[in-house]
Motif scaffolding. Structure first.
Motif, mmCIF file in Angstrom:
data_model
loop_
_atom_site.group_PDB
_atom_site.id
_atom_site.type_symbol
_atom_site.label_atom_id
_atom_site.label_comp_id
_atom_site.label_asym_id
_atom_site.label_seq_id
_atom_site.Cartn_x
_atom_site.Cartn_y
_atom_site.Cartn_z
ATOM 1 N N GLY A 84 0.786 -1.221 0.000
ATOM 2 C CA GLY A 84 0.000 0.000 0.000
ATOM 3 C C GLY A 84 0.820 1.274 0.000
ATOM 4 O O GLY A 84 0.273 2.366 -0.062
ATOM 5 N N VAL A 85 2.134 1.137 0.052
ATOM 6 C CA VAL A 85 2.980 2.340 0.053
ATOM 7 C C VAL A 85 3.127 2.840 -1.384
ATOM 8 O O VAL A 85 3.414 2.053 -2.296
ATOM 9 C CB VAL A 85 4.362 2.018 0.641
ATOM 10 N N VAL A 86 2.904 4.138 -1.565
ATOM 11 C CA VAL A 86 3.077 4.712 -2.898
ATOM 12 C C VAL A 86 4.567 4.940 -3.127
ATOM 13 O O VAL A 86 5.254 5.538 -2.297
ATOM 14 C CB VAL A 86 2.308 6.037 -3.029
ATOM 15 N N LEU A 87 5.056 4.437 -4.261
ATOM 16 C CA LEU A 87 6.492 4.507 -4.531
ATOM 17 C C LEU A 87 6.833 5.772 -5.309
ATOM 18 O O LEU A 87 6.048 6.225 -6.146
ATOM 19 C CB LEU A 87 6.920 3.285 -5.336
ATOM 20 N N ARG A 88 8.000 6.301 -5.045
ATOM 21 C CA ARG A 88 8.469 7.480 -5.779
ATOM 22 C C ARG A 88 8.740 7.101 -7.240
ATOM 23 O O ARG A 88 9.275 6.026 -7.508
ATOM 24 C CB ARG A 88 9.762 8.014 -5.159
ATOM 25 N N VAL A 89 8.399 7.995 -8.139
ATOM 26 C CA VAL A 89 8.644 7.681 -9.556
ATOM 27 C C VAL A 89 10.124 7.653 -9.875
ATOM 28 O O VAL A 89 10.528 7.114 -10.904
ATOM 29 C CB VAL A 89 7.954 8.693 -10.498
ATOM 30 N N ASP A 90 10.938 8.229 -8.977
ATOM 31 C CA ASP A 90 12.376 8.194 -9.230
ATOM 32 C C ASP A 90 13.071 7.137 -8.385
ATOM 33 O O ASP A 90 14.291 7.134 -8.279
ATOM 34 C CB ASP A 90 13.004 9.577 -8.997
ATOM 35 N N ALA A 91 12.281 6.247 -7.785
ATOM 36 C CA ALA A 91 12.900 5.155 -7.031
ATOM 37 C C ALA A 91 13.371 4.080 -8.005
ATOM 38 O O ALA A 91 12.917 4.027 -9.155
ATOM 39 C CB ALA A 91 11.906 4.582 -6.036
ATOM 40 N N GLU A 92 14.253 3.242 -7.541
ATOM 41 C CA GLU A 92 14.836 2.225 -8.405
ATOM 42 C C GLU A 92 13.758 1.360 -9.057
ATOM 43 O O GLU A 92 12.845 0.873 -8.381
ATOM 44 C CB GLU A 92 15.788 1.358 -7.593
ATOM 45 N N GLY A 93 13.850 1.197 -10.362
ATOM 46 C CA GLY A 93 12.905 0.349 -11.074
ATOM 47 C C GLY A 93 11.581 1.020 -11.375
ATOM 48 O O GLY A 93 10.727 0.437 -12.034
ATOM 49 N N GLN A 94 11.393 2.229 -10.899
ATOM 50 C CA GLN A 94 10.132 2.912 -11.131
ATOM 51 C C GLN A 94 10.158 3.660 -12.465
ATOM 52 O O GLN A 94 11.198 3.771 -13.117
ATOM 53 C CB GLN A 94 9.821 3.844 -9.972
ATOM 54 N N PHE A 95 9.002 4.222 -12.804
ATOM 55 C CA PHE A 95 8.795 4.715 -14.161
ATOM 56 C C PHE A 95 9.919 5.619 -14.671
ATOM 57 O O PHE A 95 10.528 5.355 -15.699
ATOM 58 C CB PHE A 95 7.455 5.445 -14.228
ATOM 59 N N CYS A 96 10.184 6.714 -13.959
ATOM 60 C CA CYS A 96 11.188 7.661 -14.463
ATOM 61 C C CYS A 96 12.589 7.074 -14.378
ATOM 62 O O CYS A 96 13.367 7.121 -15.327
ATOM 63 C CB CYS A 96 11.147 8.963 -13.671
ATOM 64 N N GLN A 97 12.870 6.493 -13.194
ATOM 65 C CA GLN A 97 14.250 6.082 -12.937
ATOM 66 C C GLN A 97 14.700 4.950 -13.852
ATOM 67 O O GLN A 97 15.818 4.956 -14.344
ATOM 68 C CB GLN A 97 14.398 5.687 -11.471
ATOM 69 N N SER A 98 13.804 3.967 -14.098
ATOM 70 C CA SER A 98 14.261 2.800 -14.848
ATOM 71 C C SER A 98 14.750 3.198 -16.238
ATOM 72 O O SER A 98 15.799 2.758 -16.692
ATOM 73 C CB SER A 98 13.138 1.773 -14.948
ATOM 74 N N CYS A 99 14.003 4.077 -16.880
ATOM 75 C CA CYS A 99 14.384 4.493 -18.224
ATOM 76 C C CYS A 99 15.590 5.428 -18.195
ATOM 77 O O CYS A 99 16.486 5.317 -19.014
ATOM 78 C CB CYS A 99 13.198 5.180 -18.882
#
Lengths: 169, 247, 399
Positions: A84-99
């Motif tokens: 249930g924790v909302v993840l940061r988009v710049d966290a590892e593997g997340q939308f912004c960071q992964s690309c």
């Protein structure tokens, strides 16, 4: 001669390793809704120009309800973990960071901007906190997609638009 | 001879491309305007936003406006009051001659000729068309010259890494910030008061009045006409957007 | 007059090695301090939201001002035809370049976002004195490089006076610009004075000449080619005039502030408050009285009096003048922020949720000292490198 051979081997090895990595590509989590405010291909190539343009419109002219705002990006693309924790988009593997990690481009947005949607104004329907999987969910977009036919057809314009922004400074 | 004609045709091709480029950029700036114009109106010089603070209604022990501002913009206590951001502060005063006491909130005065805007080397410190003085954090390099220049000590430099920002208030280490007059509320155009004014009204003080100084029929303009309001450090001739009565 | 011949400086020996090692360590430590400050944020320094410009600015301004003044010897030789300074022209320009780079480095590394330096050189607000200074500093560097080139090329000898004059005018503009950074701040009582611009010019003459004198003495030592007595005496005379002029400007500045009632609080701070010790001991005693006395003694003495003593006096006077100059810059920059900004004349502030009562305190941290000395070290390293690579020091044949 021997040295040349070694160099050649090294280059070959590098290319090989590079191609192996390239096959994998970044794993990009799916955002909310069916599609982004524009074509995926178009967004991949031009999101930075759109965001920079929007940023100046917003900060200097006070135009906030336009389609390319960073808040909207985060609202759709922030994932919720199973707990249930909302993840940061710049966290590892997340939308912004992964690309961005894949492309080796650093992101400067989230040292200041919120990387998760505000808990108070999560207006995107449903209850994201219960941990429903985000991918392929059919939550409606927060803002109306603009008339993007024009822009999507002509990447050319966006380039000019970006140049325009650069020229202004 | 051959080479000359070659170079002529090359030049011609170049000029053709240049013309195309010019036409394209003209066209693109046209679409740019169209895209922008199709949505909201944004900040306009028709308005000049400001505050009128009635110090008679402001009480010495109350810091509702400060709390309201901090909550709105996600300014958390860091345990180091000297380095944390101070967008708005409360000052209690006593007149040297009469001993009369008064209390007031002090924040960015949104000057028409703002010293912070003048000194900023990159133009990051700027005044919107509607008179709101802001920091464009995208171009702020953190030189802190504006903090030096502000007569009101209204600017803060962010000394530590910040997390858990609100989406309406992007804030980050190494840049300068100050009261934005709750510009996100102004732009939303829903008639919402700035957070400090809202908090003040909630506590039934109603000491902070927000409105359009350019509109002669607005409540703030009518109030300004009736009461003797002052600018703090009026000697500097900055034409502040925040005025005080009852001092 | 015979043509001067120049050479590269190639000192050897353990002492020199030690000196260079110390400089390198200081420079690396400075960079590490800057990195730490940027990484953790400025809260680890002594700076606060009341004192936002701290010790790094004192170092940076002192270095930049001294850089402009270091050009003195070159200006004397090229523009005013004082031939005694001809052998030191190249050295003087090289020192100016080095100190400027060191100073600007400190200034840049103390920014909140030094990674955005590119923004600072692509976005300009021409109403900002800082923006002017970006051009003044880069222009000064370019002019100095051309100046050095002309000084080194025999075929450009006839142009030297022109470029020298341009550099002289430019460096006066540069120091005016640096002074105006502070002089145009209307919100701060102790600043807000056009006097700061000429005062910074005179300060640059003092500290620049002092820095150059120390460098020339060190070079002479490593070359085993002592400075001529005439040079020592001439430098002494120059310093006396400059120090006296600095004292004059300081007196006028403080008299003005004392006379204006609204500046009383900030004056009390400098003359009797937390800045007093630095002002009276650092600036007045060490920076003004000390050098004046020592150098006066030099001039009163006979020309052929003990050379070593004269040299030593110049050495001590220069070091004292540098400390005094930095003290003055500290008092100006920090002092202006420590005193509370007075918003309500005729009223006393009973309480404030953010420091309108009393004076702020500022205690520079180790990081700031490290960054400051790192800048000095980088400047001096560049100077050594220039002297090693290029023939900037005059041969002993000149007497």
């Amino acid at each position: 001669m021997n040295n040349y051979f070694r160099c050649f081997c090294a280059v070959l090895l590098l290319v090989f390793a590079g191609s192996l990595a390239a096959v994998d590509g970044p794993v990009i989590p799916h955002g909310k809704g069916d599609q982004c405010v524009a074509d995926t291909d178009f967004m991949r190539r031009n999101h930075m120009d759109l965001i920079v343009h929007q940023r100046d419109e917003t900060v200097i002219k006070g135009l906030r309800d336009e389609p390319f705002s960073l808040v909207e990006c985060v609202a759709c693309h922030a994932q919720t973990a199973s707990d249930g924790v909302v993840l940061r988009v710049d966290a590892e593997g997340q939308f912004c960071q992964s690309c961005h990690a894949y492309a080796a481009v650093s992101i400067d947005c989230f040292s200041c901007h919120a990387a998760v949607p505000d808990s108070t104004d999560r207006t995107l329907g449903g209850n994201p906190a219960v941990g429903a999987p985000m991918a392929h969910s059919t939550v409606p977009l927060a803002s109306q997609p603009p008339d993007l036919k024009l822009l999507a057809q002509l990447q050319f314009y966006v380039n000019a638009l970006a140049e325009n922004d650069h020229a202004k400074h | 001879m051959q080479s000359t004609s070659n170079s002529v045709s090359a030049r011609r091709r170049f000029l053709q491309k240049l013309g195309l480029l010019g036409a394209a950029s003209a066209l693109s700036s046209y679409t740019l305007i169209e895209v922008s114009a199709s949505t909201a109106q944004g900040a306009s010089a028709v308005n000049r936003w400001g505050l009128l603070i009635d110090t008679a209604k402001c009480s010495a022990g109350c810091d509702a406006c400060v709390t309201g501002c901090n909550e709105e913009h996600g300014i958390d206590a860091t345990g180091r009051d000297d380095t944390r951001a101070q967008w708005i502060r409360k000052i209690d005063l006593q007149d040297n001659l009469t001993g009369r006491e008064s209390s007031l909130p002090m924040m960015c005065q949104h000057c028409a000729s703002a010293p912070c805007v003048d000194v900023c080397p990159t133009g990051a410190s700027f005044k919107r068309d509607d008179g709101v003085v802001l920091v464009n954090k995208h171009t702020c390099i953190g030189c802190r010259y504006c903090v030096m220049a502000c007569p009101y000590k209204a600017r803060s430099f962010i000394h530590e890494t910040i997390s858990n920002q609100k989406s309406i208030a992007p804030r980050g280490k190494g840049t300068v910030e100050s009261c934005t007059l709750c510009v996100h509320r102004i732009d939303a155009n829903t008639g919402q008061q700035p957070a400090c004014a809202e908090a003040c009204s909630k506590d039934a003080h109603d000491a902070i009045l927000f409105g359009d100084l350019n509109n002669p029929d607005s409540e703030i303009s009518r109030s300004l006409k009736q009461h003797k309001a002052i600018e703090v450090r009026s000697d500097l001739g900055l034409n502040t957007g925040v005025r005080y009565t009852g001092l | 007059m015979t043509a001067l011949s120049h050479q590269c400086l190639k000192p050897r020996g353990a002492l020199y090695g030690l000196w260079i090692a110390a400089l390198v360590i200081a420079a690396v430590a400075g960079l590490y301090c800057a990195y730490t400050m940027e990484h953790a944020g400025h809260h680890i320094t002594g700076m606060t939201n009341r004192v936002v410009w701290g010790l790094p600015h004192v170092f940076a301004v002192s270095l930049i001002v001294a850089a402009s003044g270091a050009l003195n010897a070159a200006s004397m030789a090229s523009v005013f035809n004082v031939s005694i300074y001809k052998p030191y022209s190249r050295c003087s320009v090289a020192l100016a370049i080095s100190l400027l780079i060191g100073g600007v480095m400190v200034l840049v590394l103390d920014l909140g976002r030094p990674d955005r330096l590119i923004v600072a050189v692509t976005h300009f607000n021409f109403r900002s004195v800082f923006s002017w200074n970006v051009f003044l500093y880069t222009g000064f560097l370019l002019l100095c490089i051309v100046y050095l080139w002309f000084l080194c090329e025999r075929r450009y000898q006839h142009q030297i006076k022109r470029i020298g004059l341009a550099a002289l005018v430019w460096r006066i503009m540069l120091t005016t610009g640096t002074g105006c950074i502070f002089g145009f701040l209307v919100g701060r009582n102790s600043l807000d004075s056009a006097l700061l611009a000429p005062m910074f010019i005179v300060l640059s003459l003092v500290t620049g000449t002092a820095a150059l004198a120390l460098c020339l003495l060190a070079i002479a030592r490593s070359q085993q080619n002592p400075l001529p007595v005439a040079t020592v005496r001439s430098l002494s005379t120059l310093m006396i005039w400059f120090v006296a002029a600095l004292g004059y400007f300081a007196i006028v500045h403080h008299l003005t502030n004392l006379y204006v009632a609204e500046h009383a609080a900030s004056e009390r701070l400098v003359l009797g408050g937390s800045m007093a010790a630095l002002f009276w001991i650092g600036f007045v005693t060490v920076g003004l009285a000390g050098p004046l006395l020592l150098l006066m003694k030099n001039l009163i003495a006979d020309t052929d009096a003990d050379y070593k003593t004269q040299k030593r006096r110049l050495q001590f006077a220069s070091a004292a003048a540098l400390i005094g100059g930095a003290s003055l810059v500290y008092v100006i920059i920090i002092g202006s922020q420590v005193s509370a900004q007075r918003l309500f004349p005729g009223k006393t502030v009973l309480a404030s949720s953010f420091g309108d009562v009393g004076n702020a305190s500022y205690q520079p941290s180790l990081w700031e000292w490290g960054l400051g000395f790192g800048g000095v070290a980088v400047g001096l390293l560049i100077f050594q490198l220039l002297l090693r690579l290029f023939p900037f020091t005059a041969d002993r044949q000149h007497s």
